[in-house]
Write a protein that holds these residues in place. Sequence first.
Motif, PDB file in Angstrom:
ATOM      1  N   ASN A  27     -42.751  57.418  12.902  1.00  0.00           N
ATOM      2  CA  ASN A  27     -44.019  57.360  13.625  1.00  0.00           C
ATOM      3  C   ASN A  27     -43.732  57.721  15.078  1.00  0.00           C
ATOM      4  OD1 ASN A  27     -42.926  54.986  14.749  1.00  0.00           O
ATOM      5  ND2 ASN A  27     -44.187  53.624  13.492  1.00  0.00           N
ATOM      6  N   ASP A  28     -44.675  57.460  15.977  1.00  0.00           N
ATOM      7  CA  ASP A  28     -44.474  57.854  17.374  1.00  0.00           C
ATOM      8  C   ASP A  28     -43.367  57.064  18.058  1.00  0.00           C
ATOM      9  OD1 ASP A  28     -46.452  59.762  17.243  1.00  0.00           O
ATOM     10  OD2 ASP A  28     -48.019  58.450  18.051  1.00  0.00           O
ATOM     11  N   ARG A  29     -42.992  55.929  17.486  1.00  0.00           N
ATOM     12  CA  ARG A  29     -41.976  55.094  18.131  1.00  0.00           C
ATOM     13  C   ARG A  29     -40.554  55.485  17.760  1.00  0.00           C
ATOM     14  NH1 ARG A  29     -46.412  51.588  17.237  1.00  0.00           N
ATOM     15  NH2 ARG A  29     -45.794  51.234  15.069  1.00  0.00           N
ATOM     16  N   GLY A  30     -40.371  56.105  16.585  1.00  0.00           N
ATOM     17  CA  GLY A  30     -39.011  56.444  16.192  1.00  0.00           C
ATOM     18  C   GLY A  30     -38.942  56.993  14.785  1.00  0.00           C
ATOM     19  N   SER A  31     -37.705  57.187  14.324  1.00  0.00           N
ATOM     20  CA  SER A  31     -37.460  57.739  12.998  1.00  0.00           C
ATOM     21  C   SER A  31     -36.308  56.969  12.369  1.00  0.00           C
ATOM     22  CB  SER A  31     -37.108  59.222  13.100  1.00  0.00           C
ATOM     23  OG  SER A  31     -36.825  59.763  11.830  1.00  0.00           O
ATOM     24  N   TYR A  32     -36.420  56.704  11.075  1.00  0.00           N
ATOM     25  CA  TYR A  32     -35.470  55.858  10.358  1.00  0.00           C
ATOM     26  C   TYR A  32     -35.058  56.578   9.085  1.00  0.00           C
ATOM     27  CZ  TYR A  32     -34.096  51.757   7.476  1.00  0.00           C
ATOM     28  OH  TYR A  32     -33.451  50.864   6.657  1.00  0.00           O
ATOM     29  N   LEU A  33     -33.769  56.806   8.918  1.00  0.00           N
ATOM     30  CA  LEU A  33     -33.235  57.479   7.744  1.00  0.00           C
ATOM     31  C   LEU A  33     -32.736  56.442   6.748  1.00  0.00           C
ATOM     32  CD1 LEU A  33     -32.536  60.390   6.672  1.00  0.00           C
ATOM     33  CD2 LEU A  33     -30.220  59.973   7.553  1.00  0.00           C
ATOM     34  N   CYS A  34     -33.236  56.513   5.519  1.00  0.00           N
ATOM     35  CA  CYS A  34     -32.802  55.561   4.492  1.00  0.00           C
ATOM     36  C   CYS A  34     -33.049  56.183   3.117  1.00  0.00           C
ATOM     37  CB  CYS A  34     -33.535  54.227   4.636  1.00  0.00           C
ATOM     38  SG  CYS A  34     -35.324  54.345   4.447  1.00  0.00           S
ATOM     39  N   ARG A  35     -32.760  55.422   2.082  1.00  0.00           N
ATOM     40  CA  ARG A  35     -32.931  55.928   0.721  1.00  0.00           C
ATOM     41  C   ARG A  35     -34.246  55.423   0.141  1.00  0.00           C
ATOM     42  NH1 ARG A  35     -29.357  58.746  -1.837  1.00  0.00           N
ATOM     43  NH2 ARG A  35     -27.629  58.025  -0.504  1.00  0.00           N
ATOM     44  N   ALA A  36     -34.904  56.248  -0.638  1.00  0.00           N
ATOM     45  CA  ALA A  36     -36.175  55.885  -1.248  1.00  0.00           C
ATOM     46  C   ALA A  36     -35.960  55.226  -2.606  1.00  0.00           C
ATOM     47  CB  ALA A  36     -37.060  57.114  -1.417  1.00  0.00           C
ATOM     48  N   ALA A  37     -36.706  54.153  -2.826  1.00  0.00           N
ATOM     49  CA  ALA A  37     -36.780  53.536  -4.153  1.00  0.00           C
ATOM     50  C   ALA A  37     -38.218  53.718  -4.629  1.00  0.00           C
ATOM     51  CB  ALA A  37     -36.413  52.058  -4.081  1.00  0.00           C
ATOM     52  N   VAL A  38     -38.425  54.658  -5.532  1.00  0.00           N
ATOM     53  CA  VAL A  38     -39.767  54.976  -6.012  1.00  0.00           C
ATOM     54  C   VAL A  38     -40.094  54.062  -7.185  1.00  0.00           C
ATOM     55  CG1 VAL A  38     -41.260  56.769  -6.959  1.00  0.00           C
ATOM     56  CG2 VAL A  38     -39.515  57.359  -5.252  1.00  0.00           C
ATOM     57  N   GLY A  39     -41.216  53.353  -7.085  1.00  0.00           N
ATOM     58  CA  GLY A  39     -41.593  52.434  -8.145  1.00  0.00           C
ATOM     59  C   GLY A  39     -42.793  51.612  -7.736  1.00  0.00           C
ATOM     60  N   THR A  40     -43.082  50.593  -8.514  1.00  0.00           N
ATOM     61  CA  THR A  40     -44.305  49.819  -8.293  1.00  0.00           C
ATOM     62  C   THR A  40     -44.068  48.531  -7.519  1.00  0.00           C
ATOM     63  OG1 THR A  40     -44.050  48.814 -10.480  1.00  0.00           O
ATOM     64  CG2 THR A  40     -45.450  50.774 -10.312  1.00  0.00           C
ATOM     65  N   ARG A  41     -42.886  48.351  -6.899  1.00  0.00           N
ATOM     66  CA  ARG A  41     -42.728  47.251  -5.947  1.00  0.00           C
ATOM     67  C   ARG A  41     -43.700  47.434  -4.781  1.00  0.00           C
ATOM     68  NH1 ARG A  41     -40.548  42.952  -8.219  1.00  0.00           N
ATOM     69  NH2 ARG A  41     -38.540  43.351  -9.212  1.00  0.00           N
ATOM     70  N   ALA A  42     -43.925  48.688  -4.399  1.00  0.00           N
ATOM     71  CA  ALA A  42     -44.887  49.004  -3.339  1.00  0.00           C
ATOM     72  C   ALA A  42     -46.239  49.312  -3.961  1.00  0.00           C
ATOM     73  CB  ALA A  42     -44.404  50.199  -2.527  1.00  0.00           C
TER      74      ALA A  42
END
Length: 703
Positions: free
Chosen positions: A637-652
């Motif tokens: 977003n406008d505040r920063g950027s964060y690199l990480c791994r995606a976990a695709v599923g229905t937890r979200a």
Amino acid sequence: MNLVIATPDTASADTADTADTADSAAGIRVVQGACPHDCPDTCALKITVDAGRVIKVAGDPDHPPTHGALCTKVSRYAERSYHPERVLTPLKRVGPKGAGQFEPVSWDAALTDIAARLQAIAERDPQAVLPYSYAGTMGLLQGESMSARFFHRLGASLLDRTICSSAGGAALVATYGGKLGMHLEDYAQARLIVIWGSNSIASNLHFWTFAQQAKRDGAKLVCIDPRRTETADKCHQHLALRPGTDGALALGLMHELIVNGWLDEDYIAAHVDGFEALRDKALAWDSERVAAVCGLSADEVRGLARDYASTRPAAIRLNYGMQRTHGGGSAVRLIALLPCLTGAWRQRGGGMLLSASGWFRQAKDDAALQRPDLLPGRRPRMINMSTIGDDLLRPASAEFGPRIEALIVYNSNPMAVAPESPKVVAGFQREDLFTVVLEHFLTDTADQADYVLPATTQLEHLDVHTSYGHTYVLINHPAIAPVGQAKPNTQIFRELAAKMGFDEPCFADSDELLARQAVPTLDFELLSRRGWVKLALPALPFAEGGFETANGRAQVDVPGLGVPDFVPPYESVESAPALAARYPLAMISPPARHFLNSTFVNVKSLRSIEGEPLVEIHPDDAGPRGVHDGAMVRVFNDRGSYLCRAAVGTRARPGVVNGLGVWWRKLGAAGTNVNELTSQRLTDIGRAPTFYDCLVEVAAARA
């Protein structure tokens, strides 16, 4: 309410363990301890020591809330104390700020130099010195005792300790007169338990055992949480509302209670002030309106209201995640009124709990421990720990006061846990900022220090603990001698005070004397021998009112706050449509299951379970973005950027991503963590951070 300390009943007295028992044949000792961490469970520990080394940390089976069980994190506590990377000697920076380059020095050299630097700053203005601490330990001694005395005597700036719970705490004080709630054990008697904003399996394990007991006896469990947590998996129903809309849901439940005649009118008339104004607000929130705001169905809202009104006893277990949005304080006020409207407080197993810490007010003496009288006639400014990024970058001004020139950090890791970390990093990297960090490890914050001072872990010092999840006072006896050259926080500040020339007698108080001063109404010998004592409180604290407000009634219309209402998030499609067009996903950042804030992140056995920093994203959101399960992504977003791994599923849930935290920045893929994205905006009441009020976008990362 007059508070006294319960004496153990005959059975428990007969089976009470002493603080230190020994198996003479084996040469093994078992020492009574307490978990120090920022968790409502505050477990009683049995620490087994063989030849001066801890070989086992277990739960105390005789302590009712702990009942012999520990979470995975604390059962491996010895791994922290004997960690090969532990700081065991004072360290002085020899390289560039943030490079983590240090050389060992003696305690005398370190404290002499620190005292000289602080004295020079204090001669200009002691408010240019700021302590920064929170709940790395919840102990009364190693938290704020000798340290508070030191900073009061110096005249340093005061720290507004808001980063976790102050919005909810302010809401409880406004409504009930204190941070008060149900007895933990009474949840086993409930027939409906609404677990609101809590992943109890991960963050409130011992409550969960009582909830499971109730479930086995036929209770219905409902989880309200934007994320499908491990707790939601085990409940009968999960309501995945949108972040920051909890207040709207509470008003919708009230609407159904009113229009269906499900109120306890007698309880309201006798024990609630100002309900008519709340009635008018709630009537505007029919189920269809609530469903549209919360992202639920109208039937889900009506069904929960019906269950809550018709099931006896009905209990709510509220936790702090839901108050980390713009309207978090108002939402807690509204939820806290629900058991008052149905009269749920009349029955054992009915009511609500967010925090029990207010019950300890008459058992402990903060003034005797912290000695604010060392500030005669002085009123130092107060700095909000949640805005430390902005405040470290502020120049001196008439409004702000002197620029912060020195920072003493203990029991906290602000570089990892404070919001909007790009500004926090910039502030800590100021060349003219003198920073001292008391720590066990070279954390992100310790890497920025001019001096790192080795502190003891819970296995090595004396402490006394209260709780915010139950009503027992506990003692922690040192099980082993300090490892290396580590010293308790109390001793570090005691010695630093001597170097500063502070000669008041209170700076010579021993830790045992501090412990006795902390809880003067206790039978200290009983506490020391048994390890814990329970407060004597009414079995049904609010069955007949008796709230700790001025008139003993729950308050709706509070001076300065008014009648609670839904306060929308700062960042949502409704409140900030232009921002949402660029950053359409709401992000919450709940804790990873095997960490506690940023603690335990460097314990390899626990980090191996967690794997690596993750963002959970729903398939409906991942697909259009070309994001695949296991792929590296950029969350920004406008505040920063964060690199990480995606976990695709229905937890979200759709439209929401879950950035699991709080990883140390230096263990992240790009040297950042999820707080790169959070803001320093504060809640409606309580001056707390809005970690879960955050819009972002997610994109597949380039190779």
